[in-house]
Motif scaffolding. Structure first.
Motif, PDB file in Angstrom:
ATOM      1  N   ALA A  63      -0.168  -6.681   7.986  1.00  0.00           N
ATOM      2  CA  ALA A  63      -0.568  -7.751   7.065  1.00  0.00           C
ATOM      3  C   ALA A  63      -0.569  -9.110   7.751  1.00  0.00           C
ATOM      4  O   ALA A  63      -0.222 -10.124   7.146  1.00  0.00           O
ATOM      5  CB  ALA A  63       0.346  -7.766   5.837  1.00  0.00           C
ATOM      6  N   GLY A  64      -0.924  -9.115   9.025  1.00  0.00           N
ATOM      7  CA  GLY A  64      -0.990 -10.357   9.775  1.00  0.00           C
ATOM      8  C   GLY A  64       0.339 -10.872  10.278  1.00  0.00           C
ATOM      9  O   GLY A  64       0.398 -11.943  10.900  1.00  0.00           O
ATOM     10  N   LEU A  65       1.416 -10.140  10.038  1.00  0.00           N
ATOM     11  CA  LEU A  65       2.748 -10.572  10.460  1.00  0.00           C
ATOM     12  C   LEU A  65       3.212  -9.725  11.648  1.00  0.00           C
ATOM     13  O   LEU A  65       3.162  -8.496  11.592  1.00  0.00           O
ATOM     14  CB  LEU A  65       3.745 -10.432   9.311  1.00  0.00           C
ATOM     15  N   PRO A  66       3.696 -10.348  12.707  1.00  0.00           N
ATOM     16  CA  PRO A  66       4.198  -9.579  13.850  1.00  0.00           C
ATOM     17  C   PRO A  66       5.558  -8.979  13.538  1.00  0.00           C
ATOM     18  O   PRO A  66       6.407  -9.597  12.901  1.00  0.00           O
ATOM     19  CB  PRO A  66       4.296 -10.638  14.959  1.00  0.00           C
ATOM     20  N   ALA A 124       3.338   0.280   3.351  1.00  0.00           N
ATOM     21  CA  ALA A 124       3.087  -0.823   4.261  1.00  0.00           C
ATOM     22  C   ALA A 124       2.717  -2.057   3.456  1.00  0.00           C
ATOM     23  O   ALA A 124       2.055  -1.975   2.410  1.00  0.00           O
ATOM     24  CB  ALA A 124       1.966  -0.485   5.236  1.00  0.00           C
ATOM     25  N   LEU A 125       3.164  -3.205   3.925  1.00  0.00           N
ATOM     26  CA  LEU A 125       2.788  -4.459   3.295  1.00  0.00           C
ATOM     27  C   LEU A 125       1.297  -4.682   3.465  1.00  0.00           C
ATOM     28  O   LEU A 125       0.758  -4.528   4.566  1.00  0.00           O
ATOM     29  CB  LEU A 125       3.576  -5.606   3.935  1.00  0.00           C
ATOM     30  N   GLY A 126       0.624  -5.015   2.373  1.00  0.00           N
ATOM     31  CA  GLY A 126      -0.808  -5.283   2.430  1.00  0.00           C
ATOM     32  C   GLY A 126      -1.115  -6.745   2.601  1.00  0.00           C
ATOM     33  O   GLY A 126      -1.981  -7.136   3.392  1.00  0.00           O
ATOM     34  N   SER A 127      -0.393  -7.594   1.857  1.00  0.00           N
ATOM     35  CA  SER A 127      -0.576  -9.046   1.937  1.00  0.00           C
ATOM     36  C   SER A 127       0.645  -9.708   1.325  1.00  0.00           C
ATOM     37  O   SER A 127       1.385  -9.083   0.560  1.00  0.00           O
ATOM     38  CB  SER A 127      -1.843  -9.481   1.197  1.00  0.00           C
ATOM     39  N   VAL A 149       0.852  -1.188   0.000  1.00  0.00           N
ATOM     40  CA  VAL A 149       0.000   0.000   0.000  1.00  0.00           C
ATOM     41  C   VAL A 149       0.885   1.235   0.000  1.00  0.00           C
ATOM     42  O   VAL A 149       1.750   1.403   0.859  1.00  0.00           O
ATOM     43  CB  VAL A 149      -0.930   0.017   1.228  1.00  0.00           C
ATOM     44  N   ASP A 150       0.703   2.085  -0.999  1.00  0.00           N
ATOM     45  CA  ASP A 150       1.475   3.317  -1.168  1.00  0.00           C
ATOM     46  C   ASP A 150       0.578   4.497  -0.801  1.00  0.00           C
ATOM     47  O   ASP A 150      -0.406   4.776  -1.476  1.00  0.00           O
ATOM     48  CB  ASP A 150       1.955   3.419  -2.612  1.00  0.00           C
TER      49      ASP A 150
END
Length: 229
Positions: A125-128, A198-201, A32-33
């Motif tokens: 994105a679900g990752l800690p 940020a990472l989205g998936s 995501v930009d």
């Protein structure tokens, strides 16, 4: 914005947000930009051999950048007909301008002064991940700091490795190894960089091989521009 202009803006801004890591494996991810304020989503797909496809607009599969065999191509479709341009020379020229301070911004810092843990954690994105404060020194000696979320997740490591080795080699930039060395051993994957990216998936499932095929013979953009002068 056209497939030629927008990917260049995206690549120039995003390359610092992703750093080179160890092994390479196939997979897909979205990023995501938020730099334009619209929160656009880019899609990345990569193969074991380091080939990388970037759809600047994840919802538009007909416009993308493709990096493979040491070259980069801009692909678009006009009235259903494919247009493929080989733009490696242009990217290297852009990299030279950045190194010489001729660009508006130099995305990759000349030196990393410190990478300090804040003690906070964040899930992206679900990752800690763990939150760090990265302080960089640019080519003019000015210091800037940004908050980043780092992880040791293997899939994030694979994504960042492919992205950076593909992009930085084409731009002729050489500071990526120094940037990596400054990061903590258990935080080599970038989940978020400031408030811009940020990472989205992310998925470790290999994309289909036909996503990395050129739909038409490429033309050299630099040669086209020379002939048009």
């Amino acid at each position: 914005m056209s497939v030629l202009r927008k990917p260049f803006l995206y690549l120039g801004a995003l390359w610092i947000a992703l750093v080179p890591l160890a092994a390479v494996a196939a997979g897909t991810a979205t990023v995501v930009d938020r730099t334009s304020g619209s929160g656009e989503t880019m899609k990345l797909a990569w193969q074991d051999d380091g080939s990388l496809r970037i759809n600047v607009d994840a919802e538009n599969p007909d416009e993308f950048m493709l990096i493979r065999d040491g070259k980069v191509y801009a692909v678009a479709f006009e009235d259903g007909a494919p247009l493929v341009m080989e733009v490696s020379g242009m990217l290297k020229a852009m990299g030279g301008m950045l190194q010489n301070g001729l660009g508006a911004d130099q995305p990759l810092p000349a030196d990393i002064a410190s990478v300090e843990p804040t003690g906070q954690t964040e899930t992206v994105a679900g990752l800690p991940g763990r939150v760090y404060r990265i302080t960089a020194v640019d080519a003019d000696g000015e210091r800037t700091s940004v908050e980043a979320v780092l992880t040791d997740d293997a899939r994030a490591a694979e994504m960042t490795r492919v992205f950076m080795t593909g992009i930085l080699s084409l731009f002729g930039q050489g500071q990526a190894d120094d940037f990596l060395a400054a990061l903590p051993a258990d935080g080599k994957g970038m989940l978020r960089y400031g408030s811009d990216y940020a990472l989205g998936s992310i998925s470790g499932q290999a994309p289909h091989a036909d996503q990395f095929e050129l739909p038409a013979p490429p033309v050299d953009l630099a040669e086209m521009l020379k002939r048009a002068q």
